[in-house]
Design an enzyme around this catalytic site. Sequence first.
Site, PDB file in Angstrom:
ATOM      1  N   GLN A  96     -40.790  36.868 -36.026  1.00 49.32           N
ATOM      2  CA  GLN A  96     -39.371  36.787 -36.365  1.00 49.32           C
ATOM      3  C   GLN A  96     -39.164  35.771 -37.475  1.00 49.32           C
ATOM      4  O   GLN A  96     -39.752  34.679 -37.462  1.00 49.32           O
ATOM      5  CB  GLN A  96     -38.535  36.379 -35.160  1.00 49.32           C
ATOM      6  CG  GLN A  96     -37.028  36.411 -35.470  1.00 49.32           C
ATOM      7  CD  GLN A  96     -36.162  35.953 -34.309  1.00 49.32           C
ATOM      8  OE1 GLN A  96     -36.106  34.776 -34.015  1.00 49.32           O
ATOM      9  NE2 GLN A  96     -35.496  36.901 -33.654  1.00 49.32           N
ATOM     10  N   ASN A 113     -29.533  42.839 -24.425  1.00 51.00           N
ATOM     11  CA  ASN A 113     -30.034  41.518 -24.051  1.00 51.00           C
ATOM     12  C   ASN A 113     -28.886  40.669 -23.511  1.00 51.00           C
ATOM     13  O   ASN A 113     -27.778  40.721 -24.017  1.00 51.00           O
ATOM     14  CB  ASN A 113     -30.670  40.857 -25.290  1.00 51.00           C
ATOM     15  CG  ASN A 113     -31.050  39.403 -25.087  1.00 51.00           C
ATOM     16  OD1 ASN A 113     -30.663  38.532 -25.858  1.00 51.00           O
ATOM     17  ND2 ASN A 113     -31.821  39.116 -24.056  1.00 51.00           N
ATOM     18  N   GLY A 114     -29.179  39.903 -22.448  1.00 54.29           N
ATOM     19  CA  GLY A 114     -28.191  38.972 -21.916  1.00 54.29           C
ATOM     20  C   GLY A 114     -27.969  39.111 -20.429  1.00 54.29           C
ATOM     21  O   GLY A 114     -27.654  40.200 -19.941  1.00 54.29           O
ATOM     22  N   GLU A 115     -28.165  38.016 -19.677  1.00 53.40           N
ATOM     23  CA  GLU A 115     -27.904  37.935 -18.239  1.00 53.40           C
ATOM     24  C   GLU A 115     -28.716  38.943 -17.420  1.00 53.40           C
ATOM     25  O   GLU A 115     -28.207  39.526 -16.458  1.00 53.40           O
ATOM     26  CB  GLU A 115     -26.414  38.114 -17.946  1.00 53.40           C
ATOM     27  CG  GLU A 115     -25.565  36.918 -18.319  1.00 53.40           C
ATOM     28  CD  GLU A 115     -25.949  35.633 -17.574  1.00 53.40           C
ATOM     29  OE1 GLU A 115     -25.865  35.597 -16.337  1.00 53.40           O
ATOM     30  OE2 GLU A 115     -26.354  34.665 -18.259  1.00 53.40           O
ATOM     31  N   CYS A 141     -29.577  32.802 -33.452  1.00 52.17           N
ATOM     32  CA  CYS A 141     -29.809  31.424 -33.024  1.00 52.17           C
ATOM     33  C   CYS A 141     -28.514  30.612 -33.077  1.00 52.17           C
ATOM     34  O   CYS A 141     -27.863  30.529 -34.127  1.00 52.17           O
ATOM     35  CB  CYS A 141     -30.865  30.762 -33.901  1.00 52.17           C
ATOM     36  SG  CYS A 141     -31.233  29.052 -33.412  1.00 52.17           S
ATOM     37  N   GLY A 177     -34.924  37.178 -21.727  1.00 52.88           N
ATOM     38  CA  GLY A 177     -35.215  35.854 -22.243  1.00 52.88           C
ATOM     39  C   GLY A 177     -35.399  34.842 -21.136  1.00 52.88           C
ATOM     40  O   GLY A 177     -36.471  34.713 -20.557  1.00 52.88           O
ATOM     41  N   ARG A 178     -34.314  34.121 -20.808  1.00 50.58           N
ATOM     42  CA  ARG A 178     -34.423  33.058 -19.810  1.00 50.58           C
ATOM     43  C   ARG A 178     -34.871  33.595 -18.451  1.00 50.58           C
ATOM     44  O   ARG A 178     -35.577  32.908 -17.711  1.00 50.58           O
ATOM     45  CB  ARG A 178     -33.075  32.336 -19.685  1.00 50.58           C
ATOM     46  CG  ARG A 178     -32.688  31.548 -20.935  1.00 50.58           C
ATOM     47  CD  ARG A 178     -31.271  30.997 -20.826  1.00 50.58           C
ATOM     48  NE  ARG A 178     -30.312  32.070 -20.670  1.00 50.58           N
ATOM     49  CZ  ARG A 178     -29.162  31.977 -20.014  1.00 50.58           C
ATOM     50  NH1 ARG A 178     -28.840  30.819 -19.432  1.00 50.58           N
ATOM     51  NH2 ARG A 178     -28.341  32.989 -19.936  1.00 50.58           N
ATOM     52  N   PRO A 198     -37.347  36.298 -28.305  1.00 49.35           N
ATOM     53  CA  PRO A 198     -37.789  35.081 -28.982  1.00 49.35           C
ATOM     54  C   PRO A 198     -36.967  33.896 -28.482  1.00 49.35           C
ATOM     55  O   PRO A 198     -35.738  33.942 -28.523  1.00 49.35           O
ATOM     56  CB  PRO A 198     -37.499  35.376 -30.458  1.00 49.35           C
ATOM     57  CG  PRO A 198     -36.341  36.328 -30.422  1.00 49.35           C
ATOM     58  CD  PRO A 198     -36.539  37.169 -29.186  1.00 49.35           C
ATOM     59  N   MET A 199     -37.629  32.862 -27.994  1.00 46.30           N
ATOM     60  CA  MET A 199     -36.925  31.686 -27.499  1.00 46.30           C
ATOM     61  C   MET A 199     -37.542  30.441 -28.114  1.00 46.30           C
ATOM     62  O   MET A 199     -38.656  30.045 -27.763  1.00 46.30           O
ATOM     63  CB  MET A 199     -36.983  31.630 -25.970  1.00 46.30           C
ATOM     64  CG  MET A 199     -36.103  32.665 -25.304  1.00 46.30           C
ATOM     65  SD  MET A 199     -36.192  32.591 -23.503  1.00 46.30           S
ATOM     66  CE  MET A 199     -37.755  33.446 -23.241  1.00 46.30           C
TER      67      MET A 199
END
Length: 317
Positions: free
Chosen positions: A68, A199-201, A98, A223-224, A7-8
Site C-alpha cells: 500500500q 470493512n468496519g466493525e 488513514c 482489521g482490529r 493494512p494497520m
Amino acid sequence: MRVILAPMEGVVDALMRDILSTINPYDLLVTEFVRVVDQLLPEKVFLKLCPELLNNGNTPSGTPVRVQLLGQEPQCMGENALRAIELGSHGVDANFGCPAKIVNRSKGGAVLLQYPESVHDIVKAMRQAVPKEHAVTAKIRLGYEDKSLFMENAIAVYEAGATELAIHARSKVDGYRPPAYWEYITEVRKRLPIPVIANGEIWNSDDAKRCIEVTGCDSIMIGRGAISLPNLADTIKTGATPYTWAQTLGLMLSYTQRELNGRKSDYYPARIKQWFTYLNRQYPEADTLFRELRVFKTTEEIVAVLEAAQRNLGNES
C-alpha cells in the site's frame, strides 16, 4: 467469499502477517503504508516494510501480499506503484483512509477525501503506470469531516481505472467508534461495476455475515478484529471454533520468541501491550493479565509474566 487483512499502521507488520496467515486462510494481506512524498523510493524502503517481496510477494505460508502507498503527488505515486509491482507485489493499493493527524497534516490519507479530483488523479496515475494485468486498488473512508462526498470519492476511484475498492464504513472524524455505517457501502456496491470490499466493525463470524447481508459484498476486510481474535478469518471462512485463551496465549509466546530474535526486539514491550488492548475485547483473561504486566517496562519482566500465565493454564488443565 474473500477475506482480506486490512493494512494497520504500526500493528500488522511482516511478523504479524506471517503469524496470522499461518493460522488463517486469508485471500490477501495488505501492508502498512509506504509513505511517498516527492521521489521514487529506493528498493530498500519497500523491502523493509514488505520483506515478502523477496518471496515472490508471498508470506512464508504462501498468502499473497499487496503493497500500500500513501501520498498526494500523482506522478510520484505512479512511479512508486510501478516499482512495487516490479519488486513482486500482488497489485498495489492507494491509502485514502488513514486518520492520523500527522499524516493528514502532510496532505496524505483521509484528508484527500475532501478533494475527489485529487483521489481520481492519484489512482489514474497509478493505473497508467502499472501494467494492466496487475491490480490497482484503493481504500477509502466515507469522508473526512462528514460523509457528503462518499459517492463522489467512490466514483472517482472507479473512473480512474481502479480494479476494486475497499471502504471503511466510517468518516475520518468517526475514528474507530461504533457503529460502522455499512449501508453506505451498499449504495456504492450497487452503483459501481467493480468489486467493493466492506470493512468496519467485523469482530466475529456473525458480524461478517451481517455485513455481507447488508452490503451485498462478497469480499470483506478485517482489521482490529483480526488482532482481537487471532483466527477470525478462519472462523468466517470455514466455521472454525474461535481460539481459546490458552491457544491465544501460546500464539503470543510464539510471537514473543520471534520478535525477540528480530530487529524490533527493543520495541517488544510496547508492541505486546498494544496487542493486549485488542485482545481485551475478546478474552476476559487478557484484561486480567494485562493489569498484571502493564506496570512492567522491560522485556524480561513481561516475558516472565506471560510464561507464568501459560504454566498456570497448564496446571489448571
